[in-house]
Write an enzyme that holds these catalytic residues in place. Structure first.
Site, mmCIF file in Angstrom:
data_model
loop_
_atom_site.group_PDB
_atom_site.id
_atom_site.type_symbol
_atom_site.label_atom_id
_atom_site.label_comp_id
_atom_site.label_asym_id
_atom_site.label_seq_id
_atom_site.Cartn_x
_atom_site.Cartn_y
_atom_site.Cartn_z
ATOM 1 N N GLU A 86 0.823 -1.216 0.000
ATOM 2 C CA GLU A 86 0.000 0.000 0.000
ATOM 3 C C GLU A 86 0.853 1.259 0.000
ATOM 4 O OE1 GLU A 86 -3.106 0.077 2.956
ATOM 5 O OE2 GLU A 86 -3.706 2.104 2.401
ATOM 6 N N LYS A 264 -7.577 0.048 11.305
ATOM 7 C CA LYS A 264 -6.992 -0.482 10.061
ATOM 8 C C LYS A 264 -5.743 0.318 9.717
ATOM 9 C CE LYS A 264 -6.380 -1.011 5.416
ATOM 10 N NZ LYS A 264 -5.473 -0.208 4.571
ATOM 11 N N ASP A 280 3.683 -13.464 12.314
ATOM 12 C CA ASP A 280 2.341 -13.880 11.900
ATOM 13 C C ASP A 280 1.394 -12.669 11.944
ATOM 14 O OD1 ASP A 280 -0.246 -14.934 11.769
ATOM 15 O OD2 ASP A 280 0.313 -16.767 12.819
ATOM 16 N N HIS A 378 -2.127 10.682 -0.525
ATOM 17 C CA HIS A 378 -2.338 9.399 -1.190
ATOM 18 C C HIS A 378 -2.209 9.541 -2.687
ATOM 19 C CE1 HIS A 378 -3.574 5.587 0.476
ATOM 20 N NE2 HIS A 378 -4.029 6.191 1.551
HETATM 21 P P1 NAD Z 1 8.484 -22.535 17.305
HETATM 22 O O1 NAD Z 1 7.822 -23.680 17.970
HETATM 23 O O2 NAD Z 1 9.062 -22.754 15.962
HETATM 24 O O3 NAD Z 1 9.643 -21.977 18.245
HETATM 25 C C1 NAD Z 1 9.486 -21.855 19.624
HETATM 26 C C2 NAD Z 1 10.449 -22.741 20.343
HETATM 27 O O4 NAD Z 1 11.782 -22.324 20.111
HETATM 28 C C3 NAD Z 1 10.283 -22.680 21.841
HETATM 29 O O5 NAD Z 1 9.237 -23.526 22.247
HETATM 30 C C4 NAD Z 1 11.656 -23.103 22.341
HETATM 31 O O6 NAD Z 1 11.721 -24.495 22.443
HETATM 32 C C5 NAD Z 1 12.601 -22.674 21.207
HETATM 33 N N1 NAD Z 1 13.483 -21.518 21.545
HETATM 34 C C6 NAD Z 1 14.773 -21.392 21.210
HETATM 35 N N2 NAD Z 1 15.276 -20.227 21.659
HETATM 36 C C7 NAD Z 1 14.291 -19.575 22.294
HETATM 37 C C8 NAD Z 1 14.191 -18.306 22.955
HETATM 38 N N3 NAD Z 1 15.233 -17.469 23.064
HETATM 39 N N4 NAD Z 1 13.004 -17.953 23.476
HETATM 40 C C9 NAD Z 1 11.939 -18.769 23.380
HETATM 41 N N5 NAD Z 1 11.971 -19.979 22.756
HETATM 42 C C10 NAD Z 1 13.131 -20.387 22.216
HETATM 43 O O7 NAD Z 1 7.534 -21.276 17.167
HETATM 44 P P2 NAD Z 1 6.422 -20.640 18.118
HETATM 45 O O8 NAD Z 1 6.865 -19.255 18.408
HETATM 46 O O9 NAD Z 1 6.050 -21.517 19.270
HETATM 47 O O10 NAD Z 1 5.165 -20.595 17.122
HETATM 48 C C11 NAD Z 1 5.073 -19.603 16.138
HETATM 49 C C12 NAD Z 1 4.438 -20.172 14.889
HETATM 50 O O11 NAD Z 1 3.165 -20.748 15.185
HETATM 51 C C13 NAD Z 1 4.163 -19.115 13.869
HETATM 52 O O12 NAD Z 1 4.638 -19.560 12.625
HETATM 53 C C14 NAD Z 1 2.635 -19.011 13.834
HETATM 54 O O13 NAD Z 1 2.194 -18.620 12.554
HETATM 55 C C15 NAD Z 1 2.241 -20.410 14.169
HETATM 56 N N6 NAD Z 1 0.893 -20.661 14.694
HETATM 57 C C16 NAD Z 1 0.027 -19.664 15.069
HETATM 58 C C17 NAD Z 1 -1.222 -19.965 15.579
HETATM 59 C C18 NAD Z 1 -2.120 -18.840 16.003
HETATM 60 O O14 NAD Z 1 -1.689 -17.706 16.099
HETATM 61 N N7 NAD Z 1 -3.418 -19.102 16.292
HETATM 62 C C19 NAD Z 1 -1.590 -21.295 15.733
HETATM 63 C C20 NAD Z 1 -0.701 -22.290 15.373
HETATM 64 C C21 NAD Z 1 0.543 -21.970 14.869
#
Ligand code: NAD
Length: 426
Positions: A86, A264, A280, A378
């Site tokens: 945008e 928005k 996300d 714009h």
């Molecule tokens: P992830 O599981 O890939 O990473 C998180 C893991 O990384 C932690 O559980 C930990 O084990 C590790 N880690 C390593 N270094 C760390 C640090 N310094 N701090 C914290 N953890 C560390 O990712 P996530 O963040 O658990 O999930 C994010 C993903 O989930 C996104 O891609 C999102 O789109 C997706 N998702 C979103 C939804 C929703 O928003 N409703 C639902 C399902 C999945």
């Protein structure tokens, strides 16, 4: 191939390599070779990586990455990478930040890096007693949750708190357990979802009910990013502008029709940084809008007031579930570059900067709306798009755009006429 024989039933599509998938799609849709080649060019992302991020990949959709300048957040100058299609969004942040730079820029804070996972239990005979039975097991809950993620524990995260609510629903009472988990530098969706799934059988046993949903809440209200700034009267053009901005905020606070557009605009800035850093956008957007409705009616995510000295004060408070680990953030080369440009080494700093960007964006939108109107700014950028569509190339784009703006008619037919005039040497 005739369209009547086209079928979307393509067995084994997901098992084919991207190039083969693209060929199938090209045949299906009648794409010419040039269009297919453009799709296949995934640029800085790399086709292999793209193929691992999502399913059934055939190419990529490229969005421009712009840099917002002039931002000072908590005393430190930062350049803001913003991914958006945008026009005016990046310029709006630059302008707002310039007008409060000398007054100190943005001051930010974060309420914490806590995420909430929900576990839904139904068919409980004594939901209120069951609630207490779960709360009594806090130590067991903590052990199960922390046992799921030793890496998260190593980085200082893990289970923090337990809440249980009894909800009266259309299908009767439900016992809803909230796991409150510090996910540190991760957005945390996967981390907390795993905990909820692992704990669920225990909850079923303690309550005598059946467990269904086990997933995070995107209303991340234990992870609120806050930012505030003061725009001096002399920087914004005086009292009338200040009062116009405050009045615009008052309308958003009073009217969901306006608040939706107001928010928005905020998300124009926020989603652009969220996307640029591989986070996300839907998770942040869902949290923002749910939070905007927390009072029972949908309202503004920002507030504007006058300070004791008569300047304009702006504030924002918004759930900000973003991370540096997980999702596309660690994998996407542009996301990594964006984090490097931002210079952030913690999810906390990233969340705080993003809140400041949202406030900056909103300031500019309200200022334009309360003064010259949004179209003037714009239109200058929009005119360039229109000039491009009309076929302008090189310096013709700027020349045609300028003439369109001067004439006050930014339309493609006019752009074509102007372009022809220019090419005839007119
Ligand atoms: P992830 O599981 O890939 O990473 C998180 C893991 O990384 C932690 O559980 C930990 O084990 C590790 N880690 C390593 N270094 C760390 C640090 N310094 N701090 C914290 N953890 C560390 O990712 P996530 O963040 O658990 O999930 C994010 C993903 O989930 C996104 O891609 C999102 O789109 C997706 N998702 C979103 C939804 C929703 O928003 N409703 C639902 C399902 C999945």
């Amino acid at each position: 191939m005739s369209h009547s024989r086209r079928s979307s039933r393509i067995p084994g599509f997901h098992r084919k390599p991207p190039r083969e998938r693209l060929q199938i799609v090209a045949d299906f849709a009648g794409l010419d070779a040039e269009t297919a080649a453009r799709l296949a060019d995934t640029g800085g992302l790399g086709l292999d990586l793209a193929d691992h991020l999502i399913e059934n990949v055939v190419g990529s959709m490229n969005v421009p990455l712009g840099i917002a300048t002039n931002m000072k957040v908590d005393g430190e100058d930062v350049l803001i990478p913003m991914a958006t299609e945008e026009s005016s969004v990046v310029a709006a942040v630059c302008n707002a930040a310039r007008q409060c730079y000398d007054a100190g820029g943005f001051t930010t804070s974060l309420s914490g890096t806590l995420m909430i996972a929900q576990i839904q239990t139904v068919g409980v005979a004594d939901p209120y007693a069951a609630r207490l039975r779960i709360l009594e097991r806090r130590d067991d809950v903590k052990a199960v949750c922390d046992g799921c993620d030793p890496v998260l524990l190593k980085f200082g995260g893990g289970f923090r708190d337990l809440e249980v609510r009894v909800l009266d629903t259309l299908s009767g009472p439900m016992v809803i357990t909230h796991l409150i988990v510090d996910t540190r530098d991760a957005m945390g969706a996967n981390a907390v979802n795993t905990m909820a799934e692992t704990l669920a059988p225990h909850i079923a046993q303690w309550t005598g009910g059946r467990v269904y949903l086990r997933i995070l809440s995107n209303l991340a209200d234990r992870r609120l990013a806050r930012a505030r700034a003061v725009w001096p009267l002399e920087a914004i053009g005086g009292e009338e502008v200040r009062d116009g901005i405050i009045g615009a905020y008052h309308l958003a606070a009073a009217d969901p029709y306006r608040a939706a557009t107001h928010n928005k605009g905020i998300m124009n800035g926020i989603s652009a940084v969220v996307l640029a850093t591989g986070n996300d956008t839907r998770a942040v957007e869902a949290g923002a809008h749910a939070y905007a409705a927390r009072a029972g009616h949908y309202g503004s995510l920002t507030r504007f007031e006058r300070t004791a000295d008569g300047h304009l004060s702006g504030t924002i408070e918004i759930p900000m579930a973003v991370g540096l680990i997980g999702g596309a953030t660690k994998l996407h080369p542009t996301a990594q570059a964006s984090l490097k440009i931002l210079g952030v080494t913690s999810a906390e700093r990233l969340a705080r900067i993003i809140a400041a960007v949202g406030l900056a964006q909103n300031f500019s939108a309200l200022k334009a709306l309360a003064t010259t109107g949004i179209q003037k700014g714009h239109m200058a950028l929009h005119a360039q798009n229109i000039a491009l569509v009309a076929g302008a190339v090189g310096d013709e784009v700027d020349r045609v755009a300028r003439i369109l703006v001067e004439r006050g008619t930014v339309r493609q037919d006019v752009a074509q006429a102007v372009l022809e005039e220019l090419r005839r040497g007119g």
